[in-house]
Design an enzyme around this catalytic site. Sequence first.
Site, PDB file in Angstrom:
ATOM      1  N   LEU A  43     -21.336 -39.600 -37.427  1.00 29.64           N
ATOM      2  CA  LEU A  43     -20.631 -38.453 -37.973  1.00 29.64           C
ATOM      3  C   LEU A  43     -21.302 -37.153 -37.577  1.00 29.64           C
ATOM      4  O   LEU A  43     -20.664 -36.122 -37.457  1.00 29.64           O
ATOM      5  CB  LEU A  43     -20.570 -38.539 -39.506  1.00 29.64           C
ATOM      6  CG  LEU A  43     -19.706 -39.653 -40.091  1.00 29.64           C
ATOM      7  CD1 LEU A  43     -19.859 -39.707 -41.598  1.00 29.64           C
ATOM      8  CD2 LEU A  43     -18.246 -39.450 -39.716  1.00 29.64           C
ATOM      9  N   GLN A  45     -25.486 -35.154 -36.640  1.00 26.29           N
ATOM     10  CA  GLN A  45     -26.934 -35.214 -36.526  1.00 26.29           C
ATOM     11  C   GLN A  45     -27.498 -33.912 -37.033  1.00 26.29           C
ATOM     12  O   GLN A  45     -26.952 -32.848 -36.760  1.00 26.29           O
ATOM     13  CB  GLN A  45     -27.326 -35.421 -35.057  1.00 26.29           C
ATOM     14  CG  GLN A  45     -28.818 -35.409 -34.796  1.00 26.29           C
ATOM     15  CD  GLN A  45     -29.117 -35.782 -33.364  1.00 26.29           C
ATOM     16  OE1 GLN A  45     -28.877 -36.899 -32.939  1.00 26.29           O
ATOM     17  NE2 GLN A  45     -29.652 -34.838 -32.599  1.00 26.29           N
ATOM     18  N   GLY A  46     -28.583 -33.979 -37.788  1.00 27.91           N
ATOM     19  CA  GLY A  46     -29.165 -32.773 -38.349  1.00 27.91           C
ATOM     20  C   GLY A  46     -30.669 -32.798 -38.328  1.00 27.91           C
ATOM     21  O   GLY A  46     -31.295 -33.709 -37.788  1.00 27.91           O
ATOM     22  N   GLY A  47     -31.255 -31.759 -38.927  1.00 24.65           N
ATOM     23  CA  GLY A  47     -32.693 -31.593 -38.897  1.00 24.65           C
ATOM     24  C   GLY A  47     -33.456 -32.713 -39.565  1.00 24.65           C
ATOM     25  O   GLY A  47     -34.618 -32.936 -39.279  1.00 24.65           O
ATOM     26  N   PHE A  48     -32.836 -33.423 -40.495  1.00 23.68           N
ATOM     27  CA  PHE A  48     -33.533 -34.489 -41.201  1.00 23.68           C
ATOM     28  C   PHE A  48     -33.013 -35.862 -40.832  1.00 23.68           C
ATOM     29  O   PHE A  48     -33.421 -36.861 -41.406  1.00 23.68           O
ATOM     30  CB  PHE A  48     -33.407 -34.287 -42.716  1.00 23.68           C
ATOM     31  CG  PHE A  48     -34.059 -33.014 -43.188  1.00 23.68           C
ATOM     32  CD1 PHE A  48     -35.090 -32.439 -42.480  1.00 23.68           C
ATOM     33  CD2 PHE A  48     -33.619 -32.388 -44.332  1.00 23.68           C
ATOM     34  CE1 PHE A  48     -35.689 -31.267 -42.894  1.00 23.68           C
ATOM     35  CE2 PHE A  48     -34.211 -31.215 -44.766  1.00 23.68           C
ATOM     36  CZ  PHE A  48     -35.237 -30.647 -44.042  1.00 23.68           C
ATOM     37  N   LYS A  67     -26.720 -42.234 -44.400  1.00 26.83           N
ATOM     38  CA  LYS A  67     -27.470 -41.037 -44.026  1.00 26.83           C
ATOM     39  C   LYS A  67     -28.904 -41.436 -43.693  1.00 26.83           C
ATOM     40  O   LYS A  67     -29.646 -41.916 -44.540  1.00 26.83           O
ATOM     41  CB  LYS A  67     -27.434 -40.051 -45.193  1.00 26.83           C
ATOM     42  CG  LYS A  67     -27.785 -38.640 -44.846  1.00 26.83           C
ATOM     43  CD  LYS A  67     -27.463 -37.750 -46.040  1.00 26.83           C
ATOM     44  CE  LYS A  67     -27.940 -36.337 -45.822  1.00 26.83           C
ATOM     45  NZ  LYS A  67     -27.663 -35.503 -47.007  1.00 26.83           N
ATOM     46  N   ASP A 172     -27.335 -24.500 -50.600  1.00 27.20           N
ATOM     47  CA  ASP A 172     -26.797 -24.500 -49.239  1.00 27.20           C
ATOM     48  C   ASP A 172     -25.265 -24.445 -49.255  1.00 27.20           C
ATOM     49  O   ASP A 172     -24.597 -25.139 -48.500  1.00 27.20           O
ATOM     50  CB  ASP A 172     -27.275 -25.755 -48.504  1.00 27.20           C
ATOM     51  CG  ASP A 172     -27.292 -25.562 -46.987  1.00 27.20           C
ATOM     52  OD1 ASP A 172     -26.998 -24.439 -46.537  1.00 27.20           O
ATOM     53  OD2 ASP A 172     -27.594 -26.524 -46.272  1.00 27.20           O
TER      54      ASP A 172
END
Length: 564
Positions: A43, A45-48, A67, A172
């Site tokens: 779905l 990709q992020g910083g964590f 996740k 956020d």
Amino acid sequence: MSVYCSHKHVNNNGNSFCTHCGEALPLMVGQVIDHRYEIGRILGQGGFGRSYLAIDRQKAREKCVLKEFAPQVSKSQDLQKAKELFEREASVLKKIHHPQIPQFHASLQAKIGTKDFFFLVQDYVEGINYYQLFEQLQTQGKSLTEEEVINLLHNILPILSYIHSLDIVHRDISPDNLILRQSDGLPVLIDFGGVKQLPASQGFWQTQLVGNGTLLGKKGYAPEEQLLQGKVYKSSDLYSLAVTALVLVTGKEPNLLYDSYNGVWYWGKEIKVSPKLEGILKKMLAYKPSDRYQTADQILKDLPTTNSSHTLINKVNTMQPSANSQNSYITKLKTMVAAPGKTAYRKTHFALQKVPMPVWLRPFAATFILTMGVGFIGAGMWSVGNFMVRSITSINLPKVELPQLPSISNPVNVGNQNLSSEAIFKRIQELEISQAVFIKTVDERFYTLRPGLRGRILTDKPEDQVLREQWNSAADELLKNIERANLSQIARRKIGSFSQEDSQRWDRLARSGRLGKYGSFQELREETYQKFNPLFPGQQRGRLTQQTYMQFWYAIASDKVDNK
């Protein structure tokens, strides 16, 4: 079967990390985690870490979101912060039960190959996020109507009232963290990676790490006390929600709505809403937290009533779907996590950089190696650190032992300049450009001039010192050219996420007469090259590499479009 990282490097099936750049590789479609969760597709990709659409084999093959925790950070205190945020997200989500927040199901640890991976499991929400909606409307020269934005506030404020009653602040709130749910047209609040549990006695939260506050929030959306001081109040969420409302009702990014030099919003100019809504938003956006609404319920009392939200979902159903409309969890906007006492921002965005993303991101290895010196930056392989696992209390999350980071290499002298790796990458951070794109671009220049060295890894051995100095010199030259380009902050931050979709969108705008002074895309193209060619000599028109020099071309063009 071959596996590709986000940079299109080819890897053998079974590898956990890219052997070229060190990026953690995505899980394979059909792969089963914990003998239960079958990977459907990525779905974002992020910083964590990454998030996946998965099938729960033990629940009649229901869809869910898996996740993954794989923080893309380079410093030990950043990794500590990332781990803390992950563990907090799991513990806080267990307490939340609201129909407009994805339900938390489990946290788990799974060994894949020789590595340990850590996951959260949540409900999957079918729909489109509001930033995708914003982008689709933007291409048509449209935005949400005031009635639709007021209706959004009516449906989001009760969610904030609920989580605030639990002394939880989201921190956020932004269009990309709100999903317009397909089934009922209601907004759903996602991405609780930055949630804060407020001490009831204090009324605000501040992380105490290394004696300083940890800062987190999206620039443009988060209030100053959050981004600069690390303090957060319930009214901080209300501030971010007001910015979200302004972006959606105007169809413009926050930087175009706010004069940062004078500290004023462009009321009546860029922002044109009814006096009633303007008064409410102004109070939500007050500089001093004490001058804002203190609760979501106070806003609801002042907010005018509207019609059903189904008018918006009907509008979405008649729109041309975007390329990313299926990926509701992709976060394109940037959440900055500043290390304690620092201003080095980290992105969190559920988005593949090539989809495009800058903005959950930057590969872990790419940022990790920034601390290792240019000698380790060639085309070689790097170790990304070992995660040591321990059990954790109540939610059974694994404890991660932080890897020891190597020190920065010594400065090298080029002419009369003192160019250390640290100095170069500090300038990259100050410009807020993609570190991965920058390194690739310097590599391309370096190995083009020295084709006989292709495939050779630059080491920290004395025999490679001259070559490392030359690499640093090429990096310095590129930085100077980027600085001469005088790119806007938005354009610099998007470097790494531009794609052919951008030029296609500009072409469509030109054909419909909505590209300002440019009567055709060709006119924009010619004017962009007039600025690009002197800054990046030797690059052949029409043959720019998409992942390197073309990104800077797009950035120049983007500024021209925004200033049309």
